[in-house]
Scaffold this motif. Structure first.
Motif, PDB file in Angstrom:
ATOM      1  N   ASP A  29       0.576  26.891  42.059  1.00 53.18           N
ATOM      2  CA  ASP A  29      -0.817  26.634  41.714  1.00 53.18           C
ATOM      3  C   ASP A  29      -1.015  25.258  41.070  1.00 53.18           C
ATOM      4  O   ASP A  29      -2.041  24.997  40.454  1.00 53.18           O
TER       5      ASP A  29
ATOM      6  N   GLY B  64      -2.477  37.887  41.836  1.00 52.02           N
ATOM      7  CA  GLY B  64      -2.807  38.725  42.983  1.00 52.02           C
ATOM      8  C   GLY B  64      -1.564  39.139  43.754  1.00 52.02           C
ATOM      9  O   GLY B  64      -1.407  40.309  44.127  1.00 52.02           O
TER      10      GLY B  64
ATOM     11  N   LYS C 227      -5.428  34.795  48.040  1.00 53.67           N
ATOM     12  CA  LYS C 227      -5.517  33.358  48.232  1.00 53.67           C
ATOM     13  C   LYS C 227      -4.238  32.648  47.778  1.00 53.67           C
ATOM     14  O   LYS C 227      -3.525  33.119  46.896  1.00 53.67           O
TER      15      LYS C 227
ATOM     16  N   ASP D 106      -2.688  32.338  44.020  1.00 57.78           N
ATOM     17  CA  ASP D 106      -3.102  33.472  43.185  1.00 57.78           C
ATOM     18  C   ASP D 106      -1.865  34.289  42.804  1.00 57.78           C
ATOM     19  O   ASP D 106      -1.592  35.343  43.373  1.00 57.78           O
TER      20      ASP D 106
END
Length: 265
Positions: free
Chosen positions: A172, A205, A199, A202
């Motif tokens: 990220d 996630g 995504k 993420d």
């Protein structure tokens, strides 16, 4: 390594200092010859390591000598820190192949970090563990990396190294860059974003998806054989895989602040 010593002398002194004091000279020499043979160093056994002034053996051979110094005791577990750093692709694969063969032959568990492995090296490992920010992102077979991310809506492009792809998915660092913002806007405008798709970048996630998968798997009747992907820092991503009789781990670094790694068992 001392450049004035030969390959055999270097490993011999390591064995002399590492093995029990009552080890006979015959047993000592046999162990040294075994390690030299297993690491493919027989052809340069009597050549000097070399210095900045005096030419010696190649970089890949030096790396194998360093590993051999740790293998003279035939340990149950061997830790290696980036054994392929600074080597070209061919030499790096040569080093990893030697480590794998020796580990399998003597049933040694090898845990190693590795810098930017290509697919040929990464596929040498059977199982992989990917950790990001202290959470497990994936843990299973190396061949299952691409299919797992595909289930989450992130398909690994053809001819792309899955090791690089999965690191990219959890990285990220550049999510706020203009390029990524443009790509996200285009995806939203074209309707490419689908419900349930995690995504890029993420981490939470991806980690939640794996945790849910593990919870379902543990409570189910079938529990597939898995390996491990690991990370040590809050901003680190590491992959870990496993061989039938040995374990190795690889770590690659894409920036000065973020480490991405691969590990195998």
């Amino acid at each position: 390594l001392l450049g004035v010593l030969t390959v055999r002398e270097t490993i011999w002194y390591s064995a002399k200092l590492s093995l029990p004091p009552n080890t006979s000279a015959e047993a000592l020499n046999e162990r040294v010859d075994l390690v030299i043979s297993d690491l493919g160093l027989s052809g340069v056994a009597h050549q000097k390591i070399g210095t900045a002034i005096q030419r010696g053996i190649s970089g890949g051979q030096k790396r194998r000598v360093s590993i051999g110094c740790s293998l003279v005791t035939l340990p149950r577990i061997l830790f290696l820190d980036e054994p392929t750093s600074g080597l070209d692709t061919f030499t790096a694969h040569e080093v990893i192949a030697a480590i794998r063969n020796l580990a399998k032959r003597h049933k040694i568990a090898v845990l190693a970090t590795i810098h930017s492995p290509n697919w040929e090296i990464f596929s040498s490992f059977d199982n992989t563990l990917l950790l990001s920010k202290g959470r497990t992102i994936y843990q299973g077979s190396t061949e299952g990396v691409a299919p797992w991310f595909a289930e989450l809506g992130q398909v690994c492009p053809e001819h792309t190294n899955p090791a690089d792809f999965m690191i990219e998915m959890v990285n990220d660092d550049f999510l706020d860059s203009n390029r990524n913002q443009t790509q996200a806007a285009e995806a939203a405008a074209s309707g490419a974003e689908k419900p349930g798709v995690i995504k890029k970048g993420d981490t939470q996630g991806f980690a939640d998806a794996w945790a849910k998968h593990v919870a379902t798997r543990v409570t189910g009747a079938d529990a597939p054989r898995t390996g491990s992907f690991t990370s040590t820092a809050a901003s680190a991503h590491r992959v870990h895989s496993q061989e039938p009789e040995s374990r190795a781990s690889m770590v690659g670094e894409t920036s000065s602040d973020t480490k991405h790694g691969l590990a195998t068992q």
